[in-house]
Scaffold this motif. Structure first.
Motif, PDB file in Angstrom:
ATOM      1  N   VAL A 452      42.480  25.136  45.853  1.00 15.03           N
ATOM      2  CA  VAL A 452      42.086  23.721  45.825  1.00 15.03           C
ATOM      3  C   VAL A 452      40.616  23.625  45.397  1.00 15.03           C
ATOM      4  O   VAL A 452      39.736  24.206  46.033  1.00 15.03           O
ATOM      5  CB  VAL A 452      42.270  23.078  47.212  1.00 15.03           C
ATOM      6  CG1 VAL A 452      41.814  21.625  47.202  1.00 15.03           C
ATOM      7  CG2 VAL A 452      43.731  23.171  47.644  1.00 15.03           C
ATOM      8  N   GLN A 459      38.482  21.551  51.725  1.00 14.40           N
ATOM      9  CA  GLN A 459      39.684  22.359  51.917  1.00 14.40           C
ATOM     10  C   GLN A 459      40.201  22.261  53.346  1.00 14.40           C
ATOM     11  O   GLN A 459      41.415  22.216  53.573  1.00 14.40           O
ATOM     12  CB  GLN A 459      39.387  23.811  51.543  1.00 14.40           C
ATOM     13  CG  GLN A 459      39.139  24.005  50.056  1.00 14.40           C
ATOM     14  CD  GLN A 459      38.686  25.409  49.717  1.00 14.40           C
ATOM     15  OE1 GLN A 459      38.077  26.089  50.542  1.00 14.40           O
ATOM     16  NE2 GLN A 459      38.962  25.847  48.501  1.00 14.40           N
ATOM     17  N   VAL A 462      41.985  18.889  53.440  1.00 13.83           N
ATOM     18  CA  VAL A 462      43.293  18.933  52.770  1.00 13.83           C
ATOM     19  C   VAL A 462      44.326  19.608  53.670  1.00 13.83           C
ATOM     20  O   VAL A 462      45.463  19.137  53.805  1.00 13.83           O
ATOM     21  CB  VAL A 462      43.175  19.674  51.425  1.00 13.83           C
ATOM     22  CG1 VAL A 462      44.555  19.978  50.853  1.00 13.83           C
ATOM     23  CG2 VAL A 462      42.372  18.833  50.433  1.00 13.83           C
ATOM     24  N   THR A 463      43.935  20.715  54.304  1.00 17.30           N
ATOM     25  CA  THR A 463      44.843  21.419  55.213  1.00 17.30           C
ATOM     26  C   THR A 463      45.314  20.499  56.327  1.00 17.30           C
ATOM     27  O   THR A 463      46.516  20.402  56.624  1.00 17.30           O
ATOM     28  CB  THR A 463      44.148  22.651  55.821  1.00 17.30           C
ATOM     29  OG1 THR A 463      43.693  23.507  54.782  1.00 17.30           O
ATOM     30  CG2 THR A 463      45.090  23.415  56.732  1.00 17.30           C
ATOM     31  N   CYS A 465      45.318  17.184  56.447  1.00 16.11           N
ATOM     32  CA  CYS A 465      46.103  16.049  55.966  1.00 16.11           C
ATOM     33  C   CYS A 465      47.533  16.466  55.621  1.00 16.11           C
ATOM     34  O   CYS A 465      48.484  15.722  55.885  1.00 16.11           O
ATOM     35  CB  CYS A 465      45.417  15.431  54.747  1.00 16.11           C
ATOM     36  SG  CYS A 465      43.889  14.553  55.140  1.00 16.11           S
ATOM     37  N   VAL A 466      47.705  17.633  55.010  1.00 14.34           N
ATOM     38  CA  VAL A 466      49.050  18.125  54.707  1.00 14.34           C
ATOM     39  C   VAL A 466      49.854  18.286  55.998  1.00 14.34           C
ATOM     40  O   VAL A 466      51.043  17.933  56.066  1.00 14.34           O
ATOM     41  CB  VAL A 466      48.969  19.463  53.945  1.00 14.34           C
ATOM     42  CG1 VAL A 466      50.347  20.121  53.864  1.00 14.34           C
ATOM     43  CG2 VAL A 466      48.417  19.237  52.547  1.00 14.34           C
TER      44      VAL A 466
END
Length: 494
Positions: A452, A459, A462-463, A465-466
């Motif tokens: 990413v 990062q 993002v982790t 939120c996923v």
């Protein structure tokens, strides 16, 4: 002889020897190395101490199996192996309560818990040493990364094969084959002399060690009463958590004082001991009936609980892989010593073990597994986002505490969901895919998140939120029968 082999006497004697050897190592050998220029003192004493630690861990396991005392006692004994003078205080506490500990027959279930501990100890002892070991053999950065990742890649196929084999033949042959082959491959590290040989051994190691965990968890699920599945999963999680704490600490310390092949050889010795016990006690207690053994393995049926458990397996290890990759980078960028990363990971492990023990004792029976699942994964997701925004040690420690709490809620919940979504005829295959997704999640988290194009803080976000997207998807699948029934009753009353 009976008095001599009493579990309390055995663990006290082993603890005393371990406590003395630790003091000799730290109080005599270490000063000789640094102040008298005698490094051989640490090499000799460290090697002896390593063997003593292994014997002490076996004594703790023996006491746990024979006394069936609270897991807290075993945890305290384990912790005392790494803290100077701690054993002598703990020994007095055990001596005062010796009359309260009743010797009992070894329950087969605890032997399988020990097998689970071995499987994860094997995994976690690799983490601090494998990349540096590959480099010491002359491997380039790319080959070292291949050696590290090869285990997870082939472990995936071992997990799937284990599930199929378990459903067809039962857990016993799969567990014994896994223990024998894994112990043998661990001994092969002593003959590795080149990066290519290391990659080959890693290929075999991941493949054969993948046989153990699905078969062991299938056995535990099949011999546990339905209303005790949550507590059983929490106990299993406790052993996983203890392995996560003890494995990296043991391999990091012992590899620096001896060698990486020596560390793996001691783990192999533990595996061979468990193989002997398994052959004696588990053979007649395979958790399947003759009719089921003769039937073809049941086909997996996709249902809500099974899919939820699979999602939990993937995203739990996706989070772990991302954390292992991002946390050291974040800590280094903040200007802290690299050892702080290990301290923070150990903190999360200790919190998780404490909550596992609490769940095993009291459980959360009023809270459905899917709600514990969602709460645990949401806590881990929030921790990932908060870690990227945290700078002080106090805040980092608090966030890792939240992460440990989430991990401890998620792991038993997703195991319980898998059990509810399967039958004895197809549970082995389900656990095979379950732990294959463990391996896939680790690879995706540690390797995928690095692709990413964002800074570390992004990062982390993002982790998190996923993972929150997964939480939302799971909550949308929760049945609303009770809500609709309540609404219908209200309408009838009106």
């Amino acid at each position: 002889m009976k008095d001599l082999l009493h579990p309390v006497r055995v663990v006290r004697a082993a603890g005393l020897v371990d406590g003395v050897s630790l003091l000799v190592l730290l109080g005599i050998a270490m000063p000789l190395k640094y102040y008298a220029d005698m490094p051989m003192a640490v090499t000799i004493v460290g090697t002896i101490h390593g063997y003593i630690v292994i014997l002490y861990m076996l004594a703790i396991l023996y006491a746990q199996l024979r006394l069936q005392w609270s897991a807290l006692w075993s945890l305290l004994c384990l912790a005392a192996a790494f803290v100077p003078f701690a054993w002598f205080a703990l020994d007095r506490a055990i001596k005062r309560r010796a009359d309260r500990f009743e010797v009992k027959p070894i329950p087969v279930k605890w032997l399988v818990y020990a097998v689970v501990f071995f499987a994860f100890l094997d995994l976690f002892t690799q983490l601090p040493v494998m990349s540096t070991y590959a480099s010491s053999l002359g491997a380039s950065a790319a080959v070292a990364g291949l050696a590290v990742g090869m285990y997870s890649m082939t472990n995936l196929f071992g997990n799937i094969a284990s599930g199929i084999w378990t459903d067809r033949r039962g857990a016993y042959p799969v567990v014994t084959a896994g223990l024998a082959l894994t112990s043998g491959v661990l001994l092969l590290y002593g003959f590795v002399a080149s990066p290519g040989a290391l990659v080959a051994v890693r290929f075999l190691h991941g493949l054969v060690s993948g046989l153990i965990v699905p078969a062991a968890f299938t056995f535990l699920a099949n011999v546990t009463e339905k209303d005790r599945q949550g507590s059983q999963s929490a106990v299993s999680g406790t052993f996983v958590g203890v392995a996560a704490i003890a494995g990296p600490a043991y391999s990091g310390i012992m590899a620096s004082r001896t060698s990486v092949p020596f560390v793996f050889a001691t783990v192999a010795a533990l595996g061979l001991g468990l193989l002997l016990l398994t052959a004696i006690f588990l053979r007649r207690r395979d958790a399947r009936s003759k009719d089921e053994k003769q039937r073809a393995a049941g086909r997996l049926v996709r249902n809500r609980e099974l899919l939820q458990s699979f999602a939990g397996a993937f995203f739990l290890m996706f989070s772990q892989g991302a954390l292992a990759y991002l946390l050291p980078l974040h800590v280094e960028a903040l200007g802290y010593d690299s050892r702080i990363s290990g301290t923070l990971l150990s903190m999360f492990g200790l919190i998780a073990v404490a909550v596992f023990i609490a769940q095993a004792r009291v459980g959360f029976r009023r809270l459905p597994p899917v709600m514990r699942f969602s709460a645990g994964l949401a806590m881990m997701a929030a921790s990932q986002i908060l870690l990227g925004q945290s700078a002080g040690m106090t805040v980092l420690g608090a966030v890792m505490t939240l992460y440990g709490l989430g991990f401890a809620l998620l792991f038993p919940a997703m195991n319980t969901l898998l059990i509810h979504g399967t039958t004895e005829a197809n549970r082995g295959k389900a656990y095979g895919w379950f732990y294959a997704l463990f391996s896939a999640g680790t690879v995706a988290g540690s390797s995928g998140i690095g692709l990413v194009p964002l800074p570390v803080q992004g990062q982390f976000a993002v982790t998190g939120c996923v993972m929150l997207v997964c939480v939302a998807a799971v909550l949308l699948t929760v049945p609303r029968v009770k809500v609709l029934a309540a609404k219908s009753g209200s309408d009838q009353g009106n």
